[in-house]
Scaffold this active site. Structure first.
Site, short mmCIF file in Angstrom:
data_model
loop_
_atom_site.label_atom_id
_atom_site.label_comp_id
_atom_site.label_asym_id
_atom_site.label_seq_id
_atom_site.Cartn_x
_atom_site.Cartn_y
_atom_site.Cartn_z
N GLU A 236 4.79 7.32 -2.53
CA GLU A 236 4.77 6.86 -1.00
C GLU A 236 3.75 6.90 -0.79
O GLU A 236 2.65 7.66 0.18
CB GLU A 236 5.43 7.67 -0.46
CG GLU A 236 6.68 8.04 -0.28
CD GLU A 236 7.78 9.37 0.11
OE1 GLU A 236 7.75 9.17 0.96
OE2 GLU A 236 8.15 10.48 -0.82
N CYS A 270 2.60 7.70 8.28
CA CYS A 270 2.51 6.00 7.63
C CYS A 270 3.24 5.10 8.56
O CYS A 270 3.14 4.02 8.10
CB CYS A 270 3.55 6.95 6.54
SG CYS A 270 4.69 7.72 6.51
#
Ligand code: NAD
Length: 467
Positions: A236, A270
């Protein structure tokens, strides 16, 4: 401006941990050696031999673990704010999500299925756990991102060795000891230390799945390391999410939500909004609305009850934020708010709204990961969609407008893992979470994240032999 000591400077066998609100070392954690991993992974393997066998006991232990996390909520939240910098309310929310993740996955069981394809054979698809999982996480959401890894992995019957960032080892170590009150020994082991600890963990031959959250270059290194043992890899990685505003957007109505979608956790998310695209006709209205919020938001230590925005977590990240903003300003951008460090001890950068930013400026093309937001005008929707999809990233994106059908049609054109309408970065525990291109490999979240920690195992049995 005081000079901060290195956040992960070695003091003998200890890691110095810095409070980003003061720039001063306030505690330390073990600086574990890569060689220690052999024994720890071996113990995780032996713990797995028992843990994988009893799903009912696992469910009970994980629910108990969730209760223990909630009971330790005050200590976890304060320590998290101290080492990470985020306002205390955000730390409490992070602890709550950690417990919620444990509960969500605690009762999850894989679905066995029989294939009936006309042959006189019963083919049963069953699911098996993998073994010890290595989890490596960054410093922006140490607890929540760790839970996103250990909750599905442990529920699926695996054990885990978890490595937090050297900038934020303390809350994770505390979490590890809280979880140890509910889990059997060695089911979850927290290791802390500087590189090459993570590199060694990712390439350890005893690990069967490496699940990593962090930057793109480190993700690539982790994948290379895991290739040595052909362990499964879930990555990720970074994002550079665009928010595309449509011409029917009510700027006044969405401004707060849009601002916080970019600035929550000081922009160190993120899937934060990292670029805004506004129709040229309303561009200055959008800049003004966001700048007004950036100028009035309360910036300060996360431990102060009034603080809405904390410091940047660490010195290299602050330097990155500064570089992105200064480069844009040097390229002709204008700061409608901020554009400089704050004259406070610690790693504070003024919430910054940039306008007149050249599209090729690093603050647009790279991931700034901090409290700096460029607002860019567009003339046609095609142009906006092309720009939104035009970086190497593909984590999330959002579309903001009044006509929801039209907004959804534009959202459908975003090339990413999750698209929101009049929202950004709000996830359901039950959804698949993934990115395309440089934003990652594999799927986390919901049943997809659970099955990502299992392998199929098929048994074929002639039907006529069944009684
Ligand atoms: P980073 O890649 O520098 O570090 C992440 C982790 O990897 C840390 O624990 C670090 O110590 C470890 N590490 C460093 N070098 C390593 C190596 N060679 N091998 C193995 N591990 C190593 O990232 P960061 O600066 O801590 O975090 C910020 C990044 O994380 C941003 O790019 C952000 O977008 C990304 N992120 C992504 C998600 C997501 O879900 N996609 C969520 C949060 C953060």
């Amino acid at each position: 401006m005081p000079i901060s000591p290195p956040a992960s400077g070695r003091r003998g066998e200890r890691l110095a941990v810095v409070d980003p609100a003061t720039g001063l070392v306030f505690d330390e954690a073990p600086d574990q050696r890569p060689e220690e991993l052999d024994a720890l992974v071996d113990r995780a393997h032996r713990a797995w031999l028992g843990w994988r066998l009893d799903p009912v006991a696992r469910t009970g232990a994980l629910r108990e673990a969730a209760d223990a996390v909630e009971a330790a909520g005050d200590d976890l939240a304060r320590l998290l704010t101290r080492e990470q910098g985020k306002p205390l309310a955000e730390s409490y929310a992070e602890v709550a999500r950690t417990a919620a993740r444990l509960r969500y996955f605690a009762g999850m069981a894989p679905r066995t299925r029989r294939i009936d394809d006309g042959r006189p054979v019963d083919s049963d698809i069953r699911w098996r756990s993998l073994g010890p999982v290595a989890a490596i996480v960054p410093w922006n959401f140490p607890l929540q991102l760790a839970a996103a890894k250990f909750a599905p992995a442990l529920a699926a019957g695996n054990t885990m060795v978890l490595k937090p960032s050297p900038y934020t080892p303390l809350a994770t170590r505390l979490l590890g000891s809280v979880l140890a009150t509910a889990l059997p020994k060695d089911v979850l082991t927290v290791v802390t230390g500087r590189e090459p600890l993570g590199a060694r963990l990712a390439s350890h031959p005893g690990v069967r799945h490496v699940t990593f959250t962090g930057s793109v270059p480190t993700g690539r290194a982790v994948a290379r390391g895991a290739a040595a043992s052909l362990a499964r890899v879930t990555l990720e990685l970074g994002g550079n999410d665009a928010a595309v505003l449509l011409d029917d957007v009510d700027v006044h109505a969405i401004a707060d939500k849009l601002f916080w979608a970019a600035f929550r956790n000081c922009g160190q998310v993120c899937m934060a909004v990292k670029r805004v695209y506004a129709p040229a006709r309303i561009h200055s209205e959008v800049v003004e609305a966001l700048a007004q919020r950036a100028k009035t938001v309360v910036v300060g230590s996360g431990l102060e009850p009034d603080s809405q925005l904390g410091p940047v977590n660490n010195v290299p990240q602050l330097a990155r934020v500064e570089r992105c903003a200064s480069q844009a300003l040097a390229d002709g951008a204008r700061a409608a708010a901020g554009g400089h460090r704050l004259d406070l001890p610690g790693h504070f950068y003024a919430p910054t709204i940039l306008t007149d930013v050249p599209p090729e400026s690093p603050v647009v093309t790279e991931e700034q990961f901090g409290p700096v937001l460029p607002v860019l005008p567009y003339r046609s929707l095609d142009e906006a969609v092309e720009a939104a999809n035009g970086t190497g990233f593909g984590l999330g994106g959002s579309v903001w407008g009044t006509d929801l059908d039209r907004a959804e049609a534009v959202a459908d054109r975003l090339d990413c893992g999750t698209a929101w309408i009049n929202h950004h970065a709000e996830l359901s525990l039950a959804q698949p979470f993934s990115g395309v291109r440089n934003s990652g490999v594999g799927v986390a979240g919901g049943p997809w994240g659970f099955y990502g920690n299992l392998r199929p195992f098929v048994v074929h049995r002639p039907r006529e032999e069944r009684r």
